[in-house]
Motif scaffolding. Structure first.
Motif, PDB file in Angstrom:
ATOM      1  N   ARG A 187       0.666  -1.053   0.294  1.00 51.55           N
ATOM      2  CA  ARG A 187      -0.258  -0.076  -0.115  1.00 51.55           C
ATOM      3  C   ARG A 187       0.979   1.447  -0.466  1.00 51.55           C
ATOM      4  O   ARG A 187       0.552   2.532  -0.957  1.00 51.55           O
ATOM      5  CB  ARG A 187      -1.375   0.242   0.599  1.00 51.55           C
ATOM      6  CG  ARG A 187      -2.071  -1.069   1.064  1.00 51.55           C
ATOM      7  CD  ARG A 187      -2.923  -1.116   1.951  1.00 51.55           C
ATOM      8  NE  ARG A 187      -3.404  -2.329   2.740  1.00 51.55           N
ATOM      9  CZ  ARG A 187      -4.465  -2.891   2.783  1.00 51.55           C
ATOM     10  NH1 ARG A 187      -5.898  -1.815   3.029  1.00 51.55           N
ATOM     11  NH2 ARG A 187      -5.357  -4.003   3.211  1.00 51.55           N
ATOM     12  N   GLY A 188       1.774   0.860   0.371  1.00 54.98           N
ATOM     13  CA  GLY A 188       3.022   1.843   0.799  1.00 54.98           C
ATOM     14  C   GLY A 188       3.569   2.465  -0.076  1.00 54.98           C
ATOM     15  O   GLY A 188       3.725   2.888  -1.888  1.00 54.98           O
ATOM     16  N   LEU A 189       4.786   1.864  -0.650  1.00 48.72           N
ATOM     17  CA  LEU A 189       5.829   1.899  -1.763  1.00 48.72           C
ATOM     18  C   LEU A 189       5.406   1.030  -2.923  1.00 48.72           C
ATOM     19  O   LEU A 189       5.577   2.230  -4.241  1.00 48.72           O
ATOM     20  CB  LEU A 189       6.466   0.882  -1.637  1.00 48.72           C
ATOM     21  CG  LEU A 189       7.797   1.008  -0.106  1.00 48.72           C
ATOM     22  CD1 LEU A 189       8.606   0.085  -0.053  1.00 48.72           C
ATOM     23  CD2 LEU A 189       8.534   2.455  -0.209  1.00 48.72           C
ATOM     24  N   THR A 190       3.943   0.308  -3.085  1.00 50.98           N
ATOM     25  CA  THR A 190       3.941  -0.332  -4.896  1.00 50.98           C
ATOM     26  C   THR A 190       3.047   1.531  -5.352  1.00 50.98           C
ATOM     27  O   THR A 190       3.067   1.254  -6.675  1.00 50.98           O
ATOM     28  CB  THR A 190       2.957  -0.881  -4.874  1.00 50.98           C
ATOM     29  OG1 THR A 190       4.173  -1.998  -4.438  1.00 50.98           O
ATOM     30  CG2 THR A 190       2.602  -1.617  -6.241  1.00 50.98           C
ATOM     31  N   HIS A 191       1.828   1.317  -4.567  1.00 50.18           N
ATOM     32  CA  HIS A 191       0.323   2.046  -4.875  1.00 50.18           C
ATOM     33  C   HIS A 191       0.221   3.543  -4.131  1.00 50.18           C
ATOM     34  O   HIS A 191      -0.045   4.030  -5.033  1.00 50.18           O
ATOM     35  CB  HIS A 191       0.004   1.517  -4.597  1.00 50.18           C
ATOM     36  CG  HIS A 191      -0.766  -0.104  -5.298  1.00 50.18           C
ATOM     37  ND1 HIS A 191      -0.530   0.079  -6.648  1.00 50.18           N
ATOM     38  CD2 HIS A 191      -0.314  -0.956  -5.102  1.00 50.18           C
ATOM     39  CE1 HIS A 191      -1.191  -1.421  -7.299  1.00 50.18           C
ATOM     40  NE2 HIS A 191      -0.678  -2.094  -6.032  1.00 50.18           N
ATOM     41  N   GLY A 192       1.533   4.105  -3.085  1.00 44.63           N
ATOM     42  CA  GLY A 192       2.137   5.626  -3.033  1.00 44.63           C
ATOM     43  C   GLY A 192       0.433   5.686  -2.077  1.00 44.63           C
ATOM     44  O   GLY A 192      -0.025   6.733  -2.485  1.00 44.63           O
ATOM     45  N   GLY A 193      -0.525   4.773  -1.543  1.00 41.10           N
ATOM     46  CA  GLY A 193      -1.457   5.101  -0.476  1.00 41.10           C
ATOM     47  C   GLY A 193      -1.390   5.496   0.302  1.00 41.10           C
ATOM     48  O   GLY A 193      -1.795   6.763   1.003  1.00 41.10           O
ATOM     49  N   TYR A 194      -0.017   6.690   1.014  1.00 40.33           N
ATOM     50  CA  TYR A 194       0.541   7.593   2.024  1.00 40.33           C
ATOM     51  C   TYR A 194       1.734   7.527   1.736  1.00 40.33           C
ATOM     52  O   TYR A 194       2.571   7.234   0.827  1.00 40.33           O
ATOM     53  CB  TYR A 194      -0.008   6.606   3.231  1.00 40.33           C
ATOM     54  CG  TYR A 194       1.437   5.104   3.555  1.00 40.33           C
ATOM     55  CD1 TYR A 194       2.206   5.672   3.874  1.00 40.33           C
ATOM     56  CD2 TYR A 194       0.533   4.506   3.243  1.00 40.33           C
ATOM     57  CE1 TYR A 194       2.911   4.542   4.344  1.00 40.33           C
ATOM     58  CE2 TYR A 194       1.242   3.783   3.514  1.00 40.33           C
ATOM     59  CZ  TYR A 194       2.305   3.090   4.163  1.00 40.33           C
ATOM     60  OH  TYR A 194       3.152   1.827   4.253  1.00 40.33           O
ATOM     61  N   ARG A 195       2.376   8.548   2.003  1.00 39.29           N
ATOM     62  CA  ARG A 195       3.392   9.086   2.554  1.00 39.29           C
ATOM     63  C   ARG A 195       3.751   8.818   3.595  1.00 39.29           C
ATOM     64  O   ARG A 195       3.515   9.368   5.324  1.00 39.29           O
ATOM     65  CB  ARG A 195       4.236  10.416   1.744  1.00 39.29           C
ATOM     66  CG  ARG A 195       3.059  10.931   0.795  1.00 39.29           C
ATOM     67  CD  ARG A 195       3.723  12.381   0.365  1.00 39.29           C
ATOM     68  NE  ARG A 195       3.085  12.486  -1.220  1.00 39.29           N
ATOM     69  CZ  ARG A 195       3.491  12.820  -2.069  1.00 39.29           C
ATOM     70  NH1 ARG A 195       4.586  12.305  -2.128  1.00 39.29           N
ATOM     71  NH2 ARG A 195       2.683  12.708  -2.995  1.00 39.29           N
ATOM     72  N   ALA A 196       5.419   8.386   3.819  1.00 38.32           N
ATOM     73  CA  ALA A 196       5.361   7.774   5.301  1.00 38.32           C
ATOM     74  C   ALA A 196       6.701   8.343   5.372  1.00 38.32           C
ATOM     75  O   ALA A 196       7.930   8.764   4.560  1.00 38.32           O
ATOM     76  CB  ALA A 196       6.561   6.836   5.040  1.00 38.32           C
ATOM     77  N   ALA A 197       7.483   9.185   7.025  1.00 36.46           N
ATOM     78  CA  ALA A 197       7.915   9.721   7.274  1.00 36.46           C
ATOM     79  C   ALA A 197       9.385   8.640   7.237  1.00 36.46           C
ATOM     80  O   ALA A 197       8.692   7.603   7.151  1.00 36.46           O
ATOM     81  CB  ALA A 197       8.049   9.530   8.802  1.00 36.46           C
ATOM     82  N   ARG A 198      10.553   9.115   7.102  1.00 39.58           N
ATOM     83  CA  ARG A 198      11.753   8.129   6.823  1.00 39.58           C
ATOM     84  C   ARG A 198      12.431   7.009   7.328  1.00 39.58           C
ATOM     85  O   ARG A 198      12.038   5.989   6.821  1.00 39.58           O
ATOM     86  CB  ARG A 198      13.073   9.405   6.145  1.00 39.58           C
ATOM     87  CG  ARG A 198      14.878   8.189   5.508  1.00 39.58           C
ATOM     88  CD  ARG A 198      15.530   9.628   5.520  1.00 39.58           C
ATOM     89  NE  ARG A 198      16.567   8.543   5.624  1.00 39.58           N
ATOM     90  CZ  ARG A 198      17.765   9.101   6.017  1.00 39.58           C
ATOM     91  NH1 ARG A 198      18.537   9.973   6.112  1.00 39.58           N
ATOM     92  NH2 ARG A 198      18.400   8.300   5.120  1.00 39.58           N
ATOM     93  N   PRO A 199      12.273   7.548   8.924  1.00 39.92           N
ATOM     94  CA  PRO A 199      12.126   6.184   9.598  1.00 39.92           C
ATOM     95  C   PRO A 199      12.083   4.753   9.358  1.00 39.92           C
ATOM     96  O   PRO A 199      11.537   3.985   9.203  1.00 39.92           O
ATOM     97  CB  PRO A 199      12.622   7.060  11.023  1.00 39.92           C
ATOM     98  CG  PRO A 199      12.893   7.919  10.569  1.00 39.92           C
ATOM     99  CD  PRO A 199      11.663   8.429   9.579  1.00 39.92           C
ATOM    100  N   VAL A 200       9.841   5.859   9.269  1.00 45.35           N
ATOM    101  CA  VAL A 200       9.275   4.425   9.088  1.00 45.35           C
ATOM    102  C   VAL A 200       8.936   3.796   7.593  1.00 45.35           C
ATOM    103  O   VAL A 200       8.561   2.173   7.462  1.00 45.35           O
ATOM    104  CB  VAL A 200       7.409   5.206   9.302  1.00 45.35           C
ATOM    105  CG1 VAL A 200       5.955   4.737   8.931  1.00 45.35           C
ATOM    106  CG2 VAL A 200       7.413   5.904  10.664  1.00 45.35           C
ATOM    107  N   ARG A 201       9.137   4.140   6.872  1.00 47.86           N
ATOM    108  CA  ARG A 201       9.530   3.847   5.492  1.00 47.86           C
ATOM    109  C   ARG A 201      10.689   2.789   5.510  1.00 47.86           C
ATOM    110  O   ARG A 201      10.171   2.056   4.486  1.00 47.86           O
ATOM    111  CB  ARG A 201       9.671   4.943   4.366  1.00 47.86           C
ATOM    112  CG  ARG A 201       9.672   4.632   3.238  1.00 47.86           C
ATOM    113  CD  ARG A 201      10.105   5.878   1.863  1.00 47.86           C
ATOM    114  NE  ARG A 201      10.094   6.152   0.734  1.00 47.86           N
ATOM    115  CZ  ARG A 201       9.755   5.597   0.057  1.00 47.86           C
ATOM    116  NH1 ARG A 201       8.857   5.728  -0.155  1.00 47.86           N
ATOM    117  NH2 ARG A 201      10.404   5.517  -0.810  1.00 47.86           N
TER     118      ARG A 201
END
Length: 333
Positions: free
Chosen positions: A97-111
């Motif tokens: 949901r994050g890296l593939t589809h960009g469903g949200y933007r995460a802070a660097r440590p969380v990413r």
């Protein structure tokens, strides 16, 4: 490429090919030219893949033998559950949901943390995983899809063969997905490149961790070995087959309350919802790929969306693409 560009690409129609334009939705996929001979590195990849697929079943047999007349340790169950949740959410919330589809933007440590957790699932390096999944969305259930269960047609024999292909057979095909085309944004990300390179070490870690914890808690080789077996190998095998079932079963069995692209047969399959952390609400996902929530109807459990909501409230993710009533209604059949 920015994440915003990635979102635009996913909302746009896929690039058409002559094979996909000619596909009628029922016939086997057109034959492709034979792949070039495998290099030594490719043969090694296939060998390692085979070991990853087969060894968990052998480990399960060994586990039964070890437990003959014995009880499984509580520590093994708790460690397996904890690592299943951590690595599973790394795949669903981080990789998917994050890296593939960009469903949200995460802070660097969380990413980074989510990418590490997903890599510990033994499902491949993060860049390769994302590239393959984006390709799947670009050509869902049409020529070009790396793991469609309709590859061999819609007749019974073709469906059975296709089910095996979509579940695990596609892993053994010499059909690489170019990251330069499907994941240039991740190739440009220094942090994600580092996590991708660390994949072999993270595979060792995901097995060493339960062994070490079993030893530390139980204090014996037996406790360390059973923890490695249940919280390591068997846990990996279960998560593998749940993930692969979304590729296979969730394109063949279940309901389709939302419209998807032509030939896209993604379904909702409720029995897998909890084990897959909400990924088996697959029909809505294919109808609206960038949505951070897949289970949008009443009673549809979506643990991954709940985790994203928690991270949002903590201020660790932002710009979350939550489904709106109008957007959902517009996609209903």
């Amino acid at each position: 490429m920015s994440l915003g560009a990635t979102r635009s690409q996913l909302d746009a129609p896929p690039r058409k090919t002559a094979a996909s334009q000619a596909y009628d939705g029922k016939s086997p996929f057109p034959a492709t030219p034979p792949p070039p001979p495998r290099h030594t590195s490719e043969r090694l990849y296939v060998t390692v893949t085979a070991l990853i697929v087969v060894l968990p079943f052998l480990a399960l047999g060994l586990a039964v033998w070890l437990l003959w007349g014995r009880l499984i340790h509580t520590t093994d169950v708790l460690l397996a559950l904890a690592l299943y949740v951590v690595t599973g959410l790394g795949v669903t919330v981080g990789f998917h949901r994050g890296l593939t589809h960009g469903g949200y933007r995460a802070a660097r440590p969380v990413r980074i943390a989510l990418a590490v957790a997903g890599s510990m699932s033994f499902q491949g390096d993060v860049i390769g995983w994302v590239a393959t999944h984006r390709r799947h969305h670009a050509f869902t259930d049409r020529p070009g899809d790396p793991h469609s269960p309709y590859r061999y047609g819609t007749h019974l024999r073709g469906q059975l063969r296709g089910l095996v292909h979509a579940h695990v057979g596609w892993l053994f095909r010499n059909d690489p997905t170019p990251a330069e085309r499907y994941a240039p944004d991740l190739l440009a990300d220094r942090d994600i490149r580092a996590v991708s390179r660390a994949f072999p070490a993270l595979c060792v870690l995901t097995l060493a961790l339960p062994f070490a914890l079993g030893w530390a808690i139980g204090g014996t080789w037996l406790h360390a070995t059973t923890a490695l077996l249940w919280a390591g190998v068997v846990r990996i095998a279960l998560l593998h087959h749940v993930t692969w079932s979304v590729n296979s079963l969730c394109h063949m069995i279940g309901r389709r309350p939302f419209r998807t692209r032509r030939h896209d047969r993604a379904t909702n399959l409720w029995p897998l919802a909890l084990l897959s952390f909400g990924e088996s609400w697959h029909n809505l996902h294919h109808a609206d790929p960038t949505s951070a929530r897949h289970g949008v109807d009443r009673g549809q459990i979506d643990p991954s969306a709940a985790v994203i909501r928690l991270l949002e409230r903590l201020g660790w993710v932002h710009d979350v693409r939550w489904p709106t009533p109008d957007r959902v209604a517009a996609r209903r059949t």
